[in-house]
Design a protein around this motif. Structure first.
Motif, PDB file in Angstrom:
ATOM      1  N   VAL A   1       6.247  -3.667   7.477  1.00 48.34           N
ATOM      2  CA  VAL A   1       4.786  -4.136   8.163  1.00 48.34           C
ATOM      3  C   VAL A   1       3.733  -2.887   7.994  1.00 48.34           C
ATOM      4  CG1 VAL A   1       3.943  -4.468  10.288  1.00 48.34           C
ATOM      5  CG2 VAL A   1       6.144  -5.693   9.682  1.00 48.34           C
ATOM      6  N   GLN A   2       4.396  -1.674   7.975  1.00 47.06           N
ATOM      7  CA  GLN A   2       3.528  -0.432   7.907  1.00 47.06           C
ATOM      8  C   GLN A   2       2.896  -0.333   6.518  1.00 47.06           C
ATOM      9  OE1 GLN A   2       5.548   2.869   9.575  1.00 47.06           O
ATOM     10  NE2 GLN A   2       6.043   1.662  11.348  1.00 47.06           N
TER      11      GLN A   2
ATOM     12  N   VAL B   1       2.101  -2.798   4.468  1.00 48.33           N
ATOM     13  CA  VAL B   1       1.237  -3.743   4.246  1.00 48.33           C
ATOM     14  C   VAL B   1      -0.128  -3.260   5.094  1.00 48.33           C
ATOM     15  CG1 VAL B   1       0.426  -5.978   4.738  1.00 48.33           C
ATOM     16  CG2 VAL B   1       2.671  -5.580   3.536  1.00 48.33           C
ATOM     17  N   THR B   2      -0.016  -2.803   6.268  1.00 45.23           N
ATOM     18  CA  THR B   2      -1.143  -2.690   7.214  1.00 45.23           C
ATOM     19  C   THR B   2      -1.711  -1.575   6.881  1.00 45.23           C
ATOM     20  OG1 THR B   2       0.413  -2.063   8.931  1.00 45.23           O
ATOM     21  CG2 THR B   2      -0.161  -4.315   8.884  1.00 45.23           C
TER      22      THR B   2
ATOM     23  N   PRO C   1      -6.161  -5.755   4.224  1.00 44.50           N
ATOM     24  CA  PRO C   1      -5.369  -7.058   4.213  1.00 44.50           C
ATOM     25  C   PRO C   1      -5.500  -7.708   2.765  1.00 44.50           C
ATOM     26  CG  PRO C   1      -6.415  -6.806   6.024  1.00 44.50           C
ATOM     27  CD  PRO C   1      -7.064  -5.666   5.591  1.00 44.50           C
TER      28      PRO C   1
ATOM     29  N   LEU D   1      -2.931  -7.708  -0.104  1.00 45.24           N
ATOM     30  CA  LEU D   1      -1.842  -8.629  -0.407  1.00 45.24           C
ATOM     31  C   LEU D   1      -1.844  -9.603  -1.554  1.00 45.24           C
ATOM     32  CD1 LEU D   1      -1.076  -9.527   3.434  1.00 45.24           C
ATOM     33  CD2 LEU D   1       0.520  -8.615   1.866  1.00 45.24           C
TER      34      LEU D   1
END
Lengths: 329, 329
Positions: free
Chosen positions: A207-208, A210-211, A215, A218
């Motif tokens: 999660v980290q 990606v964030t 965004p 992705l």
């Protein structure tokens, strides 16, 4: 008329392409420059890239021969409402020695025209984002999606990348070992040597990872999904038809149920021999069995053809299309 | 033992609540302060809010009587790895005159304990975000979702808000007049007197109104969906069971298929008489017909009970739960 040259430009997010063609389809020059989306990069930057590509395409061509030009542009609508941006484009045009007028079209219309000469039909584009549009008399009539990653782009590269990460997280949450696609995504996000003591630490790290990034990045993972689908990987094999269903749902919002006009597929995820392109063709064949499906091709040549169409001495645009725009099918 | 006081705190994103209880359940004081999520607000700010709520709850109580305390906190895991944040909490604790130890639990565990005294079971929380967790011997054992709005929070307030906007955009794309929920969302985003000449301008305005703000603020629209669902609005009536299905899918990732342990529903979207709570109960009843379903209640009291459990003279935690934690059902 044999002296006449038309110029087309396809200004995309990652590259700008220009082409100079005679009305018989002789390619006098092509040019290439960096991406210039006026919405994300600003109109000045877009105009500068356009200028570079244009000069390259026109090298050795007398600019007085150019009688019409057209530019395909993501964010064309916003440029129309932006006098400073439009002025920057005007400058790039005249700096290249061009005195003829030019028109600005949306990239969706140019993509459509790169696949067919028919005045009415549908374009579906899936790349980083996704958009569908209905074309009527060579103009965008209605549009579906193109709403961006937060609210839309259903079935796009962003969507595929996000769903690949979501499938990985679902495996980790459920205590299942990720499959081949999940492991590839894990390595892409966390590196080869990343090991967590607890699955929840892996979840947090994913999660980290990606964030930490914008965004839209992705979409970078979409090729992993496509490659895995080619290999028959089960998660990817399930994501591809779901993406296709989203894309065809968007088409269904704007294309009449009984339409028999052409449907052009554009964008990196749909052109060429891609699993998503194939899945979309299956869905389209079910829903519009009589629709000719075409691949988008050379956008710059299509823009040049859209320009040529407006010349009074071009009386048969479809015949001209066959000469100017190479078929991608 | 009759002199013993336990203190519980529930530190949430929008408010912090403290309660001081005797072991027989007499409520000596309560306190309230602003939200203090250490992840988003920082540990110092969280500790300051905690301090305010704690002093208010302990007004008139001899702090020497307090023999145990517990704090429920979203982001509890990160606090453990943050020595400076932990020091700030220690200071707030001793500044209130407290000399006993305290423990920090995740808000999910405290939510669970606010609904049941059973050592094993499941908590499902849906508010702005969504998370499910399996509890084993009063500890979080496994967690599903809680991945944030970009990758998860499926079925949450964010999800409901985003899907409401997506349904509105789908109507506008398709040239359908939006229904009651769509019109309410339109007014919320664009104001009462907003009129566009073309549907596509309305689409652009909606997308811009949403993307101007932090994405998580889409959760602000969730009450509109809930209210519309109560009125039987068709789009809302379709979104609620889809949200429930997402939430129960998350539960299914961590809760064994044959579990008969309690399932506690927490968060603003699931507690009280809400359509989403009702839809989740239907789904849960299908999948785990023997599961007792409970509502989360007073988090601060539950934290106080989690603290009381650790005292050597508390031998029957379940009986103590009945005294200390008011049932929300």
């Amino acid at each position: 008329m044999s002296d006449t040259v038309v110029v087309g430009l396809d200004v995309g997010g990652t590259s700008t392409r220009a082409t100079a063609l005679t009305l018989t389809g002789e390619r006098l020059g092509t040019g290439r420059a960096g991406g210039g989306n006026p919405t994300s990069h600003g109109a000045d930057r877009a105009a500068a890239e356009l200028s570079t590509a244009l000069r390259e395409a026109l090298r050795g061509v007398d600019p007085a021969r150019v009688r019409a030009g057209a530019i395909g542009l993501a964010g064309a609508g916003r440029l129309r409402a932006d006098p400073a941006g439009r002025a920057a484009f005007d400058r790039a045009w005249s700096d290249a020695g061009l005195r003829c007028p030019y028109t600005v079209h949306s990239d969706a219309l140019v993509g459509y025209a790169s696949g067919t000469a028919a005045p009415d039909g549908t374009i579906l584009i899936a790349g980083t984002g996704a958009i569908a549009a209905q074309v009527r008399r060579w103009r965008l009539d209605r549009v579906a999606d193109g709403h961006g990653w937060l609210l839309g782009d259903a079935g796009s590269g962003f969507w595929l990348g996000r769903e690949a990460v979501r499938a990985l997280l679902a495996d980790l949450d459920a205590g299942r070992a990720p499959g081949p696609l999940g492991r590839t995504v894990l390595v892409d996000l966390l590196g080869d040597d990343w090991v967590a003591e607890r699955p929840r630490d892996t979840v947090d790290a994913v999660v980290q990872a990606v964030t930490r990034r914008p965004p839209v990045e992705l979409a970078r993972l979409a090729p992993l999904v496509v490659d895995a689908a080619v290999d028959g990987e089960p998660v990817a094999a399930e994501l591809i038809p779901r993406a296709a269903a989203h894309l065809v749902t968007s088409v269904g919002r704007i294309r009449p149920d009984d339409a028999t006009t052409p449907l052009v597929l554009g964008g990196g995820l749909l052109t060429g021999d891609t699993p998503l392109g194939a899945a979309v063709q299956v869905e389209v064949g079910r829903r519009w069995p009589d629709a000719p499906v075409r691949s988008a091709g050379d956008g710059a040549a299509a823009a040049a053809w859209l320009a040529a169409r407006t010349l009074p001495d071009v009386t048969d645009p479809a015949a001209r299309h066959a000469l100017l725009v190479p078929s991608a099918d």
